[in-house]
Design an enzyme around this catalytic site. Sequence first.
Site, PDB file in Angstrom:
ATOM      1  N   ASP A  23       0.590  -1.415  -0.063  1.00  0.00           N
ATOM      2  CA  ASP A  23      -0.122   0.312  -0.234  1.00  0.00           C
ATOM      3  C   ASP A  23       0.817   2.002  -0.617  1.00  0.00           C
ATOM      4  OD1 ASP A  23      -1.948   1.669  -0.274  1.00  0.00           O
ATOM      5  OD2 ASP A  23      -2.950   1.911   2.150  1.00  0.00           O
ATOM      6  N   GLU A  70     -12.575  -4.981  -3.882  1.00  0.00           N
ATOM      7  CA  GLU A  70     -12.869  -3.568  -3.585  1.00  0.00           C
ATOM      8  C   GLU A  70     -11.827  -1.927  -4.194  1.00  0.00           C
ATOM      9  OE1 GLU A  70     -11.913  -5.259  -1.061  1.00  0.00           O
ATOM     10  OE2 GLU A  70     -14.692  -6.530  -1.450  1.00  0.00           O
ATOM     11  N   ASN A  71     -11.031  -2.676  -5.621  1.00  0.00           N
ATOM     12  CA  ASN A  71     -10.788  -1.798  -6.145  1.00  0.00           C
ATOM     13  C   ASN A  71     -10.700  -1.421  -7.596  1.00  0.00           C
ATOM     14  OD1 ASN A  71      -6.473  -2.870  -4.701  1.00  0.00           O
ATOM     15  ND2 ASN A  71      -8.224  -0.564  -3.792  1.00  0.00           N
ATOM     16  N   ARG A 191       1.936  -4.860   5.624  1.00  0.00           N
ATOM     17  CA  ARG A 191       1.168  -4.181   5.115  1.00  0.00           C
ATOM     18  C   ARG A 191       2.602  -2.862   5.157  1.00  0.00           C
ATOM     19  NH1 ARG A 191      -4.921  -1.983   4.620  1.00  0.00           N
ATOM     20  NH2 ARG A 191      -4.258  -0.426   3.213  1.00  0.00           N
TER      21      ARG A 191
HETATM   22  C1  IPE Z   1      -5.366  -2.730   0.287  1.00  0.00           C
HETATM   23  O1  IPE Z   1      -5.896  -1.402   0.191  1.00  0.00           O
HETATM   24  C2  IPE Z   1      -6.047  -3.148  -1.404  1.00  0.00           C
HETATM   25  C3  IPE Z   1      -4.371  -3.608  -1.787  1.00  0.00           C
HETATM   26  C4  IPE Z   1      -3.103  -3.096  -1.481  1.00  0.00           C
HETATM   27  C5  IPE Z   1      -4.023  -4.152  -3.288  1.00  0.00           C
HETATM   28  P1  IPE Z   1      -6.046  -0.034  -0.216  1.00  0.00           P
HETATM   29  O2  IPE Z   1      -5.501   1.313  -0.701  1.00  0.00           O
HETATM   30  O3  IPE Z   1      -7.168  -0.550  -1.079  1.00  0.00           O
HETATM   31  O4  IPE Z   1      -7.015  -0.119   1.289  1.00  0.00           O
HETATM   32  P2  IPE Z   1      -7.768   0.523   1.862  1.00  0.00           P
HETATM   33  O5  IPE Z   1      -8.172   1.143   0.471  1.00  0.00           O
HETATM   34  O6  IPE Z   1      -6.904   1.680   2.629  1.00  0.00           O
HETATM   35  O7  IPE Z   1      -7.996   0.050   2.477  1.00  0.00           O
HETATM   36  C1  IPE Z   2      -1.848   0.333  -3.122  1.00  0.00           C
HETATM   37  O1  IPE Z   2      -1.736   1.638  -3.734  1.00  0.00           O
HETATM   38  C2  IPE Z   2      -1.979  -0.257  -4.747  1.00  0.00           C
HETATM   39  C3  IPE Z   2      -3.269  -0.260  -5.045  1.00  0.00           C
HETATM   40  C4  IPE Z   2      -4.450  -0.786  -3.859  1.00  0.00           C
HETATM   41  C5  IPE Z   2      -3.642  -1.414  -5.930  1.00  0.00           C
HETATM   42  P1  IPE Z   2      -2.606   2.798  -3.351  1.00  0.00           P
HETATM   43  O2  IPE Z   2      -2.673   2.566  -4.819  1.00  0.00           O
HETATM   44  O3  IPE Z   2      -3.121   1.903  -2.188  1.00  0.00           O
HETATM   45  O4  IPE Z   2      -1.996   3.912  -2.718  1.00  0.00           O
HETATM   46  P2  IPE Z   2      -2.598   4.916  -1.597  1.00  0.00           P
HETATM   47  O5  IPE Z   2      -3.016   3.941  -0.454  1.00  0.00           O
HETATM   48  O6  IPE Z   2      -3.923   6.264  -2.614  1.00  0.00           O
HETATM   49  O7  IPE Z   2      -1.572   5.689  -0.886  1.00  0.00           O
HETATM   50 MG    MG Z   3      -4.365   2.477  -0.260  1.00  0.00          MG
END
Ligand code: IPE
Ligand code: IPE
Ligand code: MG
Length: 245
Positions: A23, A70-71, A191
């Site tokens: 993340d 959820e992404n 994480r």
């Molecule tokens: C968790 O990160 C999913 C991945 C790292 C693929 P997110 O950025 O999607 O999680 P939330 O929304 O902060 O919980």
């Molecule tokens: C993790 O980084 C990658 C995915 C969840 C696909 P993020 O895109 O969630 O980055 P932040 O959390 O917005 O910094």
């Molecule tokens: Mg994130």
Amino acid sequence: MESAATSHADLLPPPAHVAIIMDGNGRWAKARGLPRTAGHKRGAEAVRRTVECAREMGVSYLTLYAFSSENWKRPQGEVTDLMGLLRLYLRNEVRTLHKNGIRLKVIGDRSRLGADIVALIEESEAKTAGNAAMTLVLALSYGGRQEIVEAARRIAVQVAEGRLAPDQVDEAALSRNLFTEGMPDPDLIIRTSGEKRISNFLLWQCAYAELVFLDVLWPDFDREDLIGAIRDFHGRERRFGASGG
Ligand code: IPE
Ligand code: IPE
Ligand code: MG
């Protein structure tokens, strides 16, 4: 030369299964005034480093959370960019994985992925199926709750068809019907980015995992961070519910 901090000779044996919630790509990019995609690109480089380091250390299973169920709710442009990077990774990295004896396995809901990506995944899994140095598990379109629901549905069908008795529905039966069938549960879940939550990752499997939360943003994650997290893991006393010594 390896410094004391990057040496991992004292870390053997490493945890058999390390899982990482990667993340912080967006925040990494934002801090530099760059588009989020730039963060995802750098994140892919961190994946390369981490896979290599984990294999060198003798980790048996490395699971990387690359895209959650959820992404899919993210803006379409970002989803398209992430799928583009995934395509590139599958096209370009599998050769290296194979050369290094790494087996690739993908967990998650493939029905939501593009047909060409599913084909690349199937090809990559088949090509690397016989490799034994390490298993790299990519969690794509993955959600822990969805995985458990799917397992329950599969078990329901087995019961309805008379292939399984209701009293045979136990922990082992549930585990057998998850994407992670046959894999050990994660010993260590890391994480990055400072968030302290699981975000629907390996919900069943994380029952007794040790959790390490790091403030580093994923694109900056390097071998020292991995070694540090494993050092931290080795300092924990795992009890699995039994009384302490
Ligand atoms: C968790 O990160 C999913 C991945 C790292 C693929 P997110 O950025 O999607 O999680 P939330 O929304 O902060 O919980
Ligand atoms: C993790 O980084 C990658 C995915 C969840 C696909 P993020 O895109 O969630 O980055 P932040 O959390 O917005 O910094
Ligand atoms: Mg994130």
